[in-house]
Design a protein around this motif. Structure first.
Motif, PDB file in Angstrom:
ATOM      1  N   GLU A  91       0.861  -1.175   0.000  1.00  0.00           N
ATOM      2  CA  GLU A  91       0.000   0.000   0.000  1.00  0.00           C
ATOM      3  C   GLU A  91       0.901   1.229   0.000  1.00  0.00           C
ATOM      4  O   GLU A  91       2.100   1.137   0.305  1.00  0.00           O
ATOM      5  N   GLY A  92       0.345   2.379  -0.342  1.00  0.00           N
ATOM      6  CA  GLY A  92       1.190   3.559  -0.422  1.00  0.00           C
ATOM      7  C   GLY A  92       0.454   4.830  -0.089  1.00  0.00           C
ATOM      8  O   GLY A  92      -0.778   4.921  -0.162  1.00  0.00           O
ATOM      9  N   VAL A  93       1.233   5.832   0.293  1.00  0.00           N
ATOM     10  CA  VAL A  93       0.748   7.198   0.470  1.00  0.00           C
ATOM     11  C   VAL A  93       1.643   8.120  -0.326  1.00  0.00           C
ATOM     12  O   VAL A  93       2.882   8.000  -0.280  1.00  0.00           O
ATOM     13  N   LEU A  94       1.034   9.034  -1.075  1.00  0.00           N
ATOM     14  CA  LEU A  94       1.753  10.076  -1.791  1.00  0.00           C
ATOM     15  C   LEU A  94       1.412  11.411  -1.162  1.00  0.00           C
ATOM     16  O   LEU A  94       0.250  11.668  -0.819  1.00  0.00           O
ATOM     17  N   PHE A  95       2.431  12.279  -1.029  1.00  0.00           N
ATOM     18  CA  PHE A  95       2.188  13.647  -0.550  1.00  0.00           C
ATOM     19  C   PHE A  95       3.054  14.584  -1.372  1.00  0.00           C
ATOM     20  O   PHE A  95       4.284  14.501  -1.336  1.00  0.00           O
ATOM     21  N   VAL A  96       2.414  15.477  -2.113  1.00  0.00           N
ATOM     22  CA  VAL A  96       3.118  16.351  -3.054  1.00  0.00           C
ATOM     23  C   VAL A  96       3.636  17.590  -2.324  1.00  0.00           C
ATOM     24  O   VAL A  96       2.898  18.224  -1.558  1.00  0.00           O
ATOM     25  N   VAL A  97       4.906  17.930  -2.579  1.00  0.00           N
ATOM     26  CA  VAL A  97       5.500  19.106  -1.945  1.00  0.00           C
ATOM     27  C   VAL A  97       5.955  20.166  -2.946  1.00  0.00           C
ATOM     28  O   VAL A  97       6.237  21.304  -2.558  1.00  0.00           O
ATOM     29  N   ASP A  98       6.012  19.824  -4.232  1.00  0.00           N
ATOM     30  CA  ASP A  98       6.511  20.791  -5.216  1.00  0.00           C
ATOM     31  C   ASP A  98       6.016  20.392  -6.601  1.00  0.00           C
ATOM     32  O   ASP A  98       5.997  19.204  -6.942  1.00  0.00           O
ATOM     33  N   ALA A 118      -2.623  11.318  -1.269  1.00  0.00           N
ATOM     34  CA  ALA A 118      -3.330  10.162  -1.828  1.00  0.00           C
ATOM     35  C   ALA A 118      -2.978   8.917  -1.033  1.00  0.00           C
ATOM     36  O   ALA A 118      -1.802   8.684  -0.719  1.00  0.00           O
ATOM     37  N   TYR A 119      -4.004   8.130  -0.715  1.00  0.00           N
ATOM     38  CA  TYR A 119      -3.792   6.789  -0.153  1.00  0.00           C
ATOM     39  C   TYR A 119      -4.110   5.778  -1.236  1.00  0.00           C
ATOM     40  O   TYR A 119      -5.181   5.834  -1.870  1.00  0.00           O
ATOM     41  N   LEU A 120      -3.196   4.823  -1.457  1.00  0.00           N
ATOM     42  CA  LEU A 120      -3.320   3.826  -2.518  1.00  0.00           C
ATOM     43  C   LEU A 120      -3.282   2.442  -1.899  1.00  0.00           C
ATOM     44  O   LEU A 120      -2.238   1.992  -1.420  1.00  0.00           O
ATOM     45  N   PRO A 121      -4.419   1.735  -1.844  1.00  0.00           N
ATOM     46  CA  PRO A 121      -4.433   0.408  -1.223  1.00  0.00           C
ATOM     47  C   PRO A 121      -3.618  -0.605  -2.012  1.00  0.00           C
ATOM     48  O   PRO A 121      -3.333  -0.420  -3.203  1.00  0.00           O
ATOM     49  N   ALA A 122      -3.244  -1.679  -1.357  1.00  0.00           N
ATOM     50  CA  ALA A 122      -2.498  -2.748  -2.022  1.00  0.00           C
ATOM     51  C   ALA A 122      -3.300  -3.287  -3.200  1.00  0.00           C
ATOM     52  O   ALA A 122      -4.514  -3.470  -3.115  1.00  0.00           O
ATOM     53  N   LEU A 157      -8.000   7.024  -1.662  1.00  0.00           N
ATOM     54  CA  LEU A 157      -8.401   8.343  -1.162  1.00  0.00           C
ATOM     55  C   LEU A 157      -7.484   9.392  -1.752  1.00  0.00           C
ATOM     56  O   LEU A 157      -6.264   9.236  -1.729  1.00  0.00           O
ATOM     57  N   VAL A 158      -8.068  10.470  -2.274  1.00  0.00           N
ATOM     58  CA  VAL A 158      -7.296  11.615  -2.752  1.00  0.00           C
ATOM     59  C   VAL A 158      -7.903  12.860  -2.123  1.00  0.00           C
ATOM     60  O   VAL A 158      -9.114  13.102  -2.246  1.00  0.00           O
ATOM     61  N   PHE A 181      -5.786  12.399   7.705  1.00  0.00           N
ATOM     62  CA  PHE A 181      -6.400  12.217   6.395  1.00  0.00           C
ATOM     63  C   PHE A 181      -7.381  11.052   6.371  1.00  0.00           C
ATOM     64  O   PHE A 181      -8.250  10.995   5.505  1.00  0.00           O
ATOM     65  N   VAL A 182      -7.235  10.104   7.289  1.00  0.00           N
ATOM     66  CA  VAL A 182      -8.197   9.002   7.420  1.00  0.00           C
ATOM     67  C   VAL A 182      -8.660   8.951   8.867  1.00  0.00           C
ATOM     68  O   VAL A 182      -7.978   9.432   9.787  1.00  0.00           O
ATOM     69  N   ASP A 183      -9.810   8.357   9.084  1.00  0.00           N
ATOM     70  CA  ASP A 183     -10.394   8.241  10.415  1.00  0.00           C
ATOM     71  C   ASP A 183      -9.544   7.301  11.271  1.00  0.00           C
ATOM     72  O   ASP A 183      -9.345   6.140  10.897  1.00  0.00           O
ATOM     73  N   PRO A 184      -9.023   7.746  12.419  1.00  0.00           N
ATOM     74  CA  PRO A 184      -8.192   6.864  13.253  1.00  0.00           C
ATOM     75  C   PRO A 184      -8.915   5.610  13.712  1.00  0.00           C
ATOM     76  O   PRO A 184      -8.272   4.600  14.030  1.00  0.00           O
ATOM     77  N   ALA A 185     -10.254   5.635  13.736  1.00  0.00           N
ATOM     78  CA  ALA A 185     -11.024   4.475  14.180  1.00  0.00           C
ATOM     79  C   ALA A 185     -11.324   3.493  13.051  1.00  0.00           C
ATOM     80  O   ALA A 185     -11.951   2.458  13.281  1.00  0.00           O
ATOM     81  N   ASP A 186     -10.873   3.796  11.841  1.00  0.00           N
ATOM     82  CA  ASP A 186     -11.116   2.918  10.696  1.00  0.00           C
ATOM     83  C   ASP A 186     -10.083   1.792  10.709  1.00  0.00           C
ATOM     84  O   ASP A 186      -8.929   1.983  10.295  1.00  0.00           O
TER      85      ASP A 186
END
Length: 277
Positions: A91-98, A118-122, A157-158, A181-186
């Motif tokens: 799985e992955g997370v992307l975070f754009v800075v530039d 962005a959250y990208l599931p496996a 998720l984007v 960015f996501v619900d901690p209880a999820d």
């Protein structure tokens, strides 16, 4: 938003007359990788990516990160990948800075600019390209997803930093807050990537000591950070890795906010056989 700033490395090399003195630290409990170490000579490349280089700032290995990898990607105009992820269990997370990138998930296209998350599931079918005229830089955090019996897989998720209201820590009068960015209880999620913000003078007023492994990239500002028994000074562009149970605390130095991108592993049983990691 006008108060948001995201440091991005640009590479290059220091002049020959620069002193060697730096703040890099590598111990069994923590590591500090200063922004000054992210030079051209420390970049890597990936198969199936064009016009792209990256800094690997965390990877699974003995005595270092155990649960995740963390890249800072730099994609030139026209670059990108139609086969970005080689591991179907990652799985992955992307975070754009530039700059800006176009992320395509299935049939959905998203133009992501600084602050884009962005959250990208496996197993997610995604591609990424830079159609803009300048280089784009983003963080890419990867983890082997740990499925839980009876718990479904997360959805893609984007979103954007600017669109998510920070949650203030109780009793801090807003001096310490977390953008979730996501619900901690999820419980579908087995990792959280958040942004932690301290206003000038804000503190972690006790030595946090807990099971979550941490990766912290400083997006903005500066602070004195306590890692195990040591105080270190960190600023925008620096990276910290903290082993599970490594004590931590901080004082935000100002004059502006101190913000960092934070990884931690969550919501799963502790493996009882180390070989499973």
């Amino acid at each position: 938003m006008s108060d948001k700033f995201y440091f991005a490395p640009t590479g290059g090399h220091p002049p020959q007359d620069q002193l060697l003195t730096d703040r890099a630290v590598f111990t069994e409990a923590y590591a500090v990788i200063p922004k000054g170490t992210m030079r051209d000579i420390t970049t890597s490349f990936l198969p199936h990516w064009t016009a792209t280089r990256l800094w690997v700032i965390a990877r699974p290995m003995t005595g270092f990160a155990e649960t995740f990898s963390h890249y800072i990607m730099e994609v030139a105009a026209g670059g990108g990948s139609d086969r970005p992820e080689s591991d179907p269990e990652a799985e992955g997370v992307l975070f754009v800075v530039d700059g800006a990138v176009t992320l395509t998930i299935g049939k959905d296209r998203h133009v992501m600019e600084p602050g884009g998350f962005a959250y990208l599931p496996a197993g997610c079918n995604w591609t990424l390209h830079n159609h803009a005229g300048s280089e784009a830089r983003f963080h890419w955090i990867r983890k082997a997803y740990e499925a839980a019996d009876g718990v479904g897989a997360p959805d893609p998720l984007v979103t954007r930093d600017a669109d998510v209201a920070p949650t203030e820590m109780p009793g801090t009068e807003g001096r310490w807050a977390t953008t979730r960015f996501v619900d901690p209880a999820d419980l579908r999620h087995d990792m959280h990537v958040t942004i932690v913000t301290f206003q000038p003078g804000g503190v972690i007023p006790f030595l946090e000591t807990h099971v979550m492994e941490h990766g912290l990239y400083v997006l903005q500002g500066k602070a004195a950070y306590r890692l195990n028994q040591d105080w270190v000074e960190v600023e925008a562009g620096d990276y910290m890795w903290l082993r599970a149970f490594c004590p931590q605390a901080c004082y935000a130095g100002g004059p502006g906010p101190f913000r960092y991108l934070l990884y931690k592993d969550v919501n799963r049983h502790m493996p009882l056989r180390l070989s499973r990691r």
